[in-house]
Design a protein around this motif. Sequence first.
Motif, PDB file in Angstrom:
ATOM      1  N   GLY A 284       0.847  -1.188   0.000  1.00  0.00           N
ATOM      2  CA  GLY A 284       0.000   0.000   0.000  1.00  0.00           C
ATOM      3  C   GLY A 284       0.878   1.231   0.000  1.00  0.00           C
ATOM      4  N   LEU A 285       0.251   2.380  -0.017  1.00  0.00           N
ATOM      5  CA  LEU A 285       1.019   3.627  -0.025  1.00  0.00           C
ATOM      6  C   LEU A 285       1.921   3.750   1.197  1.00  0.00           C
ATOM      7  CD1 LEU A 285      -1.620   6.115  -1.451  1.00  0.00           C
ATOM      8  CD2 LEU A 285       0.410   5.200  -2.595  1.00  0.00           C
ATOM      9  N   VAL A 286       1.542   3.120   2.293  1.00  0.00           N
ATOM     10  CA  VAL A 286       2.356   3.146   3.502  1.00  0.00           C
ATOM     11  C   VAL A 286       3.722   2.479   3.292  1.00  0.00           C
ATOM     12  CG1 VAL A 286       1.406   1.018   4.476  1.00  0.00           C
ATOM     13  CG2 VAL A 286       2.251   2.792   5.997  1.00  0.00           C
ATOM     14  N   ASP A 287       3.841   1.651   2.263  1.00  0.00           N
ATOM     15  CA  ASP A 287       5.074   0.906   1.992  1.00  0.00           C
ATOM     16  C   ASP A 287       6.014   1.601   1.012  1.00  0.00           C
ATOM     17  OD1 ASP A 287       4.330  -1.445   3.555  1.00  0.00           O
ATOM     18  OD2 ASP A 287       2.779  -1.705   2.014  1.00  0.00           O
ATOM     19  N   VAL A 288       5.596   2.711   0.442  1.00  0.00           N
ATOM     20  CA  VAL A 288       6.392   3.384  -0.589  1.00  0.00           C
ATOM     21  C   VAL A 288       7.797   3.706  -0.090  1.00  0.00           C
ATOM     22  CG1 VAL A 288       6.584   5.478  -1.986  1.00  0.00           C
ATOM     23  CG2 VAL A 288       4.402   4.257  -1.854  1.00  0.00           C
ATOM     24  N   ASP A 289       7.926   4.289   1.087  1.00  0.00           N
ATOM     25  CA  ASP A 289       9.254   4.648   1.600  1.00  0.00           C
ATOM     26  C   ASP A 289      10.156   3.427   1.747  1.00  0.00           C
ATOM     27  OD1 ASP A 289       8.637   7.339   1.678  1.00  0.00           O
ATOM     28  OD2 ASP A 289       8.136   7.335   3.806  1.00  0.00           O
ATOM     29  N   GLY A 290       9.608   2.328   2.232  1.00  0.00           N
ATOM     30  CA  GLY A 290      10.396   1.111   2.397  1.00  0.00           C
ATOM     31  C   GLY A 290      10.870   0.553   1.066  1.00  0.00           C
ATOM     32  N   ILE A 291      10.000   0.589   0.058  1.00  0.00           N
ATOM     33  CA  ILE A 291      10.374   0.105  -1.272  1.00  0.00           C
ATOM     34  C   ILE A 291      11.440   1.013  -1.883  1.00  0.00           C
ATOM     35  CG2 ILE A 291       9.535  -0.343  -3.610  1.00  0.00           C
ATOM     36  CD1 ILE A 291       6.790  -1.032  -2.298  1.00  0.00           C
ATOM     37  N   VAL A 292      11.259   2.317  -1.749  1.00  0.00           N
ATOM     38  CA  VAL A 292      12.236   3.271  -2.289  1.00  0.00           C
ATOM     39  C   VAL A 292      13.592   3.091  -1.601  1.00  0.00           C
ATOM     40  CG1 VAL A 292      12.809   5.733  -2.485  1.00  0.00           C
ATOM     41  CG2 VAL A 292      10.512   4.932  -3.052  1.00  0.00           C
TER      42      VAL A 292
ATOM     43  N   MET B   3      13.788   2.479  -9.299  1.00  0.00           N
ATOM     44  CA  MET B   3      12.543   3.241  -9.407  1.00  0.00           C
ATOM     45  C   MET B   3      12.551   4.441  -8.470  1.00  0.00           C
ATOM     46  SD  MET B   3       9.384   0.607  -9.839  1.00  0.00           S
ATOM     47  CE  MET B   3       9.626  -0.186  -8.270  1.00  0.00           C
ATOM     48  N   SER B   4      11.943   5.504  -8.930  1.00  0.00           N
ATOM     49  CA  SER B   4      11.790   6.705  -8.119  1.00  0.00           C
ATOM     50  C   SER B   4      10.573   6.549  -7.201  1.00  0.00           C
ATOM     51  CB  SER B   4      11.583   7.920  -9.014  1.00  0.00           C
ATOM     52  OG  SER B   4      10.332   7.819  -9.686  1.00  0.00           O
ATOM     53  N   GLU B   5      10.464   7.415  -6.223  1.00  0.00           N
ATOM     54  CA  GLU B   5       9.301   7.407  -5.332  1.00  0.00           C
ATOM     55  C   GLU B   5       8.019   7.604  -6.143  1.00  0.00           C
ATOM     56  OE1 GLU B   5       7.319   9.942  -1.681  1.00  0.00           O
ATOM     57  OE2 GLU B   5       9.457  10.171  -2.069  1.00  0.00           O
ATOM     58  N   ARG B   6       8.077   8.484  -7.110  1.00  0.00           N
ATOM     59  CA  ARG B   6       6.904   8.743  -7.948  1.00  0.00           C
ATOM     60  C   ARG B   6       6.464   7.479  -8.692  1.00  0.00           C
ATOM     61  NH1 ARG B   6       6.551  13.373 -12.645  1.00  0.00           N
ATOM     62  NH2 ARG B   6       4.455  12.887 -13.277  1.00  0.00           N
ATOM     63  N   SER B   7       7.414   6.739  -9.239  1.00  0.00           N
ATOM     64  CA  SER B   7       7.093   5.497  -9.947  1.00  0.00           C
ATOM     65  C   SER B   7       6.504   4.453  -9.010  1.00  0.00           C
ATOM     66  CB  SER B   7       8.342   4.922 -10.614  1.00  0.00           C
ATOM     67  OG  SER B   7       8.766   5.741 -11.660  1.00  0.00           O
ATOM     68  N   VAL B   8       7.080   4.316  -7.834  1.00  0.00           N
ATOM     69  CA  VAL B   8       6.564   3.334  -6.871  1.00  0.00           C
ATOM     70  C   VAL B   8       5.127   3.686  -6.506  1.00  0.00           C
ATOM     71  CG1 VAL B   8       6.824   2.375  -4.555  1.00  0.00           C
ATOM     72  CG2 VAL B   8       8.853   2.764  -5.970  1.00  0.00           C
ATOM     73  N   ARG B   9       4.855   4.941  -6.221  1.00  0.00           N
ATOM     74  CA  ARG B   9       3.486   5.371  -5.904  1.00  0.00           C
ATOM     75  C   ARG B   9       2.519   5.046  -7.039  1.00  0.00           C
ATOM     76  NH1 ARG B   9       2.666   8.262  -1.520  1.00  0.00           N
ATOM     77  NH2 ARG B   9       4.471   9.172  -0.475  1.00  0.00           N
ATOM     78  N   ARG B  10       2.963   5.310  -8.249  1.00  0.00           N
ATOM     79  CA  ARG B  10       2.104   5.035  -9.414  1.00  0.00           C
ATOM     80  C   ARG B  10       1.786   3.547  -9.519  1.00  0.00           C
ATOM     81  NH1 ARG B  10       3.159   3.718 -14.775  1.00  0.00           N
ATOM     82  NH2 ARG B  10       5.385   3.929 -14.396  1.00  0.00           N
ATOM     83  N   PHE B  11       2.789   2.688  -9.366  1.00  0.00           N
ATOM     84  CA  PHE B  11       2.554   1.250  -9.458  1.00  0.00           C
ATOM     85  C   PHE B  11       1.635   0.751  -8.339  1.00  0.00           C
ATOM     86  CE2 PHE B  11       6.454   0.936 -12.156  1.00  0.00           C
ATOM     87  CZ  PHE B  11       5.834   0.335 -13.243  1.00  0.00           C
ATOM     88  N   VAL B  12       1.797   1.276  -7.139  1.00  0.00           N
ATOM     89  CA  VAL B  12       0.943   0.844  -6.024  1.00  0.00           C
ATOM     90  C   VAL B  12      -0.522   1.165  -6.329  1.00  0.00           C
ATOM     91  CG1 VAL B  12       0.364   1.317  -3.601  1.00  0.00           C
ATOM     92  CG2 VAL B  12       2.739   0.910  -4.252  1.00  0.00           C
ATOM     93  N   ARG B  13      -0.767   2.279  -6.997  1.00  0.00           N
ATOM     94  CA  ARG B  13      -2.145   2.701  -7.309  1.00  0.00           C
ATOM     95  C   ARG B  13      -2.701   2.072  -8.587  1.00  0.00           C
ATOM     96  NH1 ARG B  13      -0.650   8.872  -6.080  1.00  0.00           N
ATOM     97  NH2 ARG B  13      -1.246   8.929  -3.893  1.00  0.00           N
TER      98      ARG B  13
ATOM     99  N   VAL C  42       7.328  -5.905  -8.046  1.00  0.00           N
ATOM    100  CA  VAL C  42       6.397  -5.117  -8.849  1.00  0.00           C
ATOM    101  C   VAL C  42       6.222  -5.858 -10.162  1.00  0.00           C
ATOM    102  CG1 VAL C  42       5.951  -2.921 -10.011  1.00  0.00           C
ATOM    103  CG2 VAL C  42       7.183  -2.949  -7.828  1.00  0.00           C
ATOM    104  N   MET C  43       4.971  -6.210 -10.481  1.00  0.00           N
ATOM    105  CA  MET C  43       4.706  -6.877 -11.750  1.00  0.00           C
ATOM    106  C   MET C  43       3.531  -6.190 -12.433  1.00  0.00           C
ATOM    107  SD  MET C  43       2.999 -10.480 -10.765  1.00  0.00           S
ATOM    108  CE  MET C  43       1.288 -10.551 -10.315  1.00  0.00           C
ATOM    109  N   THR C  44       3.551  -6.243 -13.750  1.00  0.00           N
ATOM    110  CA  THR C  44       2.485  -5.623 -14.526  1.00  0.00           C
ATOM    111  C   THR C  44       1.798  -6.679 -15.384  1.00  0.00           C
ATOM    112  OG1 THR C  44       4.021  -5.054 -16.308  1.00  0.00           O
ATOM    113  CG2 THR C  44       3.637  -3.382 -14.613  1.00  0.00           C
TER     114      THR C  44
END
Length: 77
Positions: free
Chosen positions: A11-19, A30-40, A60-62
Amino acid sequence: MDENTNLRRAGLVDVDGIVTLESLFPGDRMSERSVRRFVRLMTAGVWVVERFGRVIGALVMTTRGRTHRARIYSLVV
């Protein structure tokens, strides 16, 4: 895995940990912006492994449309 390790959808709460994990790589990360986009994103699956409340791995998979195919975009441990 043991009782202190958990695999779950990110979730969005995990963005910092992934970054933070992504920042351990000198090049393609990946940038923080990219991680946020993928989570959403509905066509992406973002999963994290956490241990003692700290993100220690991420996937992260698409996917495309209605196919059964997926592409691993990022895997970091």
